[in-house]
Design an enzyme around this catalytic site. Structure first.
Site, PDB file in Angstrom:
ATOM      1  N   ASP A   1       0.842  -1.199   0.000  1.00 35.50           N
ATOM      2  CA  ASP A   1       0.000   0.000   0.000  1.00 35.50           C
ATOM      3  C   ASP A   1       0.874   1.245   0.000  1.00 35.50           C
ATOM      4  OD1 ASP A   1      -2.263   1.541   0.007  1.00 35.50           O
ATOM      5  OD2 ASP A   1      -3.138   0.620   1.792  1.00 35.50           O
TER       6      ASP A   1
ATOM      7  N   LYS B   1      -2.330   7.928   6.402  1.00 40.75           N
ATOM      8  CA  LYS B   1      -2.912   7.422   5.166  1.00 40.75           C
ATOM      9  C   LYS B   1      -4.338   7.955   5.044  1.00 40.75           C
ATOM     10  CE  LYS B   1      -2.458   3.125   4.059  1.00 40.75           C
ATOM     11  NZ  LYS B   1      -2.393   3.540   2.658  1.00 40.75           N
TER      12      LYS B   1
ATOM     13  N   GLY C   1      -5.345   9.778   2.084  1.00 41.65           N
ATOM     14  CA  GLY C   1      -5.473  10.844   1.085  1.00 41.65           C
ATOM     15  C   GLY C   1      -6.452  10.458  -0.016  1.00 41.65           C
TER      16      GLY C   1
ATOM     17  N   GLU D   1      -8.136  -0.011   4.009  1.00 46.07           N
ATOM     18  CA  GLU D   1      -6.679  -0.212   4.018  1.00 46.07           C
ATOM     19  C   GLU D   1      -6.216  -0.716   5.384  1.00 46.07           C
ATOM     20  OE1 GLU D   1      -5.246   3.100   0.745  1.00 46.07           O
ATOM     21  OE2 GLU D   1      -5.461   3.710   2.813  1.00 46.07           O
TER      22      GLU D   1
ATOM     23  N   LYS E   1       7.484  11.638   0.643  1.00 47.34           N
ATOM     24  CA  LYS E   1       6.519  11.248   1.688  1.00 47.34           C
ATOM     25  C   LYS E   1       7.203  10.917   3.021  1.00 47.34           C
ATOM     26  CE  LYS E   1       2.870  10.941  -1.162  1.00 47.34           C
ATOM     27  NZ  LYS E   1       2.185   9.678  -1.365  1.00 47.34           N
TER      28      LYS E   1
END
Ligand code: 5RP
Length: 226
Positions: free
Chosen positions: A80, A93, A95, A102, A120
């Protein structure tokens, strides 16, 4: 190849034939799916649980077999993306709005590999990205007030059509900006989880086993969690 493609394709090499996969969401995992799809086109059986309707559609088109969570007990490997990741592999996470599925998929995987471009990687979570929190629409106003008391500025996410965004699960998202980042992610996660009406937060703590970081100059670093 850009940083996302380098990382996304490299992570696909972690998937050994026959593995049950968790298929993440986003523009970096897009390249993982492409690489897995190329293997499926060569005759390999590639199968996994998608973390969003978007990934499910892409995977089907690429010949990747879709599994449901009632067909598996555990997954061998989830791949991921992330919006931010720190040195301890703690992440923000969501976005792309897929945080709930997830997190469920990552929690079922024996190994979770995160694919990101170098931009990131952060020292402190929350410094470059607002924290997404999935909320039951009925409870938006009280949840937003409680979140603001935790030191952030919650903004209701809107879709491209200008209407309230809805996740694949029919919920809303509050994107919560922290002016100076998140000092204590573990404590914040506990505080957020205690608010009635919150479905899930985009804080992913203690879930990642490895980080694949792509760079625009073609380099790719694979780092295992210590
Ligand atoms: C979706 C996510 C994505 O993994 C995250 O937004 C990263 O996406 P991208 O690879 O497009 O930057 O959490 O909910």
């Amino acid at each position: 190849m850009d940083a996302k493609e380098i990382a996304g394709r490299r992570a696909a090499a972690e998937a050994q034939p026959g593995m049950l996969l968790g298929l993440g969401t986003g523009s970096t995992v897009h390249w993982t799916l492409q690489a897995l799809g190329e293997r499926a086109a060569r005759g390999e059986r590639v199968r996994g649980v998608p973390t969003s309707l978007d990934t499910e559609r892409k995977a089907r088109q690429l010949g990747i077999e879709i599994l449901r969570l009632d067909e598996v007990v555990a997954l061998d490997l989830a791949i991921d993306g992330a919006d931010e990741i720190d040195a301890r592999f703690r992440m923000i996470k969501g976005g792309g709005g897929a945080l709930l599925r997830e997190k469920v998929v990552a929690s079922l995987a024996r190994r979770v590999v995160i694919v990101v471009g170098a931009n990131k990687v952060v020292e402190r979570l929350g410094t470059t990205f607002a924290l997404p929190i999935e909320v039951v629409p009925f409870a938006l106003a009280p949840v937003a007030r409680r979140l603001a008391l935790l030191g952030c500025d919650p903004k209701l996410r809107l879709g491209k059509d200008g209407l309230e965004y809805r996740t694949d699960n029919g919920n809303a998202i509050l994107d919560c900006a922290f002016a100076h980042g998140i000092a204590d992610p573990e404590r914040l996660e506990r505080d957020i989880d205690a608010i009635p009406g919150v479905v899930e937060s985009g804080l992913f703590l203690g879930l990642a086993h490895a980080r694949v970081v792509g760079h625009d100059d073609g380099r790719c670093e694979v780092v295992e969690q210590a």
